[in-house]
Design a protein around this motif. Structure first.
Motif, PDB file in Angstrom:
ATOM      1  N   ALA A 268       2.658  -2.225  17.359  1.00  0.00           N
ATOM      2  CA  ALA A 268       2.422  -1.297  16.152  1.00  0.00           C
ATOM      3  C   ALA A 268       2.841   0.031  16.691  1.00  0.00           C
ATOM      4  O   ALA A 268       2.443   0.326  17.807  1.00  0.00           O
ATOM      5  CB  ALA A 268       1.072  -1.635  15.734  1.00  0.00           C
TER       6      ALA A 268
ATOM      7  N   LEU B 122      -4.531  -5.487  13.101  1.00  0.00           N
ATOM      8  CA  LEU B 122      -3.033  -5.400  12.771  1.00  0.00           C
ATOM      9  C   LEU B 122      -2.374  -6.848  13.099  1.00  0.00           C
ATOM     10  O   LEU B 122      -3.010  -7.630  13.888  1.00  0.00           O
ATOM     11  CB  LEU B 122      -2.292  -4.626  13.482  1.00  0.00           C
TER      12      LEU B 122
ATOM     13  N   GLU C 212       5.963  -1.756  12.295  1.00  0.00           N
ATOM     14  CA  GLU C 212       5.504  -2.851  13.134  1.00  0.00           C
ATOM     15  C   GLU C 212       7.293  -3.623  12.871  1.00  0.00           C
ATOM     16  O   GLU C 212       7.644  -3.397  11.937  1.00  0.00           O
ATOM     17  CB  GLU C 212       4.687  -3.746  12.751  1.00  0.00           C
TER      18      GLU C 212
ATOM     19  N   CYS D 271      12.296  -3.071  10.163  1.00  0.00           N
ATOM     20  CA  CYS D 271      10.950  -2.468  10.283  1.00  0.00           C
ATOM     21  C   CYS D 271       9.923  -2.697   9.262  1.00  0.00           C
ATOM     22  O   CYS D 271      10.354  -2.542   7.966  1.00  0.00           O
ATOM     23  CB  CYS D 271      11.488  -0.863  10.677  1.00  0.00           C
TER      24      CYS D 271
ATOM     25  N   SER E 105       3.372  -1.299   7.339  1.00  0.00           N
ATOM     26  CA  SER E 105       2.326  -2.065   6.968  1.00  0.00           C
ATOM     27  C   SER E 105       1.276  -1.157   6.312  1.00  0.00           C
ATOM     28  O   SER E 105       0.149  -1.600   5.423  1.00  0.00           O
ATOM     29  CB  SER E 105       1.545  -2.927   8.195  1.00  0.00           C
TER      30      SER E 105
ATOM     31  N   SER F 178       0.479  -7.377  14.521  1.00  0.00           N
ATOM     32  CA  SER F 178       1.131  -7.414  15.942  1.00  0.00           C
ATOM     33  C   SER F 178       0.737  -6.122  16.519  1.00  0.00           C
ATOM     34  O   SER F 178       1.442  -5.090  16.707  1.00  0.00           O
ATOM     35  CB  SER F 178       2.626  -7.637  16.055  1.00  0.00           C
TER      36      SER F 178
END
Ligand code: ACO
Ligand code: ZN
Length: 226
Positions: A108, A102, A127, A168, A171, A104
């Protein structure tokens, strides 16, 4: 009359030979030994991955008549983060994402939709972000454009170059193929908007989808009412 129609449909299917497994949702050709083998390999692994036995401590965010949404954070016990990661891998494979990491990982948040049959049928990874680029309305696919061309254009030209404030980032969003169009993705997003920032409700403008697939775009367009 009806019999004739039925005959045509059956003949078509026979020639094509494609079946969708009613448990794991895999589309494969039952006539092909190779496909059968692949299905057998996939089937049990998939069902084991989405099986949800229940945890001592579950962070239940919303409950519905047909399931519940739980939140998994990076600092949660191993059994929880492992389940979140395993389901995310399934989603990634289906989305054709290569990189498994990912952007970050420490920030997450993974939201899982558990249905009443104790299966994880939805997964959403959110994220925190600071800005996003608005997805622009796409022209329709023209007749002589291949799917690859279309996808290429979709990914390359879909975004405006003007950054907008967002809070926000979504992802990943994935719903088990046999459970789609039941409002599961909608309910997961509503839950994210209500729970992402403590004590505040995010507007649809404050959430952004990263690199949406064609399915994802159709859904996002409908959801955001654009
Ligand atoms: N085609 C057309 N419209 C759609 C589609 C679709 N494939 N999917 C959703 N919509 C629209 C419909 O208007 C639908 O309302 P309706 O069923 O009353 O007509 C509305 O969006 C709400 O749909 P939901 O039922 O809430 O969505 P669902 O639970 O089926 O999940 C999702 C949608 C997540 C896109 C699912 O199809 C999926 O997992 N696809 C494969 C993975 C994928 O492509 N994910 C998006 C990647 S983008 C990203 O992750 C940032
Ligand atoms: Zn199967």
């Amino acid at each position: 009359k009806q019999n004739d129609d039925q005959l045509i449909i059956d003949a078509g299917q026979k020639q094509f030979g494609a079946t969708t497994c009613g448990s794991c949702g895999m589309l494969y050709s039952a006539d092909s030994p190779e496909d059968n083998f692949q299905h057998t390999q996939f089937h049990q692994r998939f069902l084991d991955t989405i099986k949800f036995v229940g945890w001592k401590k579950e962070r239940i965010i919303t409950e519905f008549w047909d399931g519940k949404i739980i939140l998994v954070l990076p600092e949660d016990p191993k059994y929880a983060t492992k389940k979140a990661e395993d389901v995310r891998r399934i989603a990634d494979t289906e989305l054709g994402f290569q990189q498994v990491s990912l952007s970050s990982p420490s920030a997450a948040r993974t939201y899982l939709f558990i249905n009443s049959d104790r299966m994880v049928v939805g997964c959403l990874v959110a994220e925190p972000i600071r800005q996003a680029f608005r997805v622009l309305v796409q022209p329709e696919k023209t007749k002589d454009m291949t799917k690859e061309d279309f996808m290429e254009r979709h990914r390359a030209w879909c975004c405006s170059t003007v950054p907008e404030k967002a809070i926000c980032g979504i992802s990943r969003i994935w719903v088990f193929s046999l459970m789609r169009r039941k409002g599961i993705a909608t309910r997961m997003l509503d839950t994210v908007r209500n729970s992402f920032m403590y004590g505040s409700h995010l507007t649809k403008e404050e959430i952004a989808f990263s690199d949406p697939t064609p399915d994802g775009k159709l859904f996002a367009t409908k959801y955001c009412g654009t």
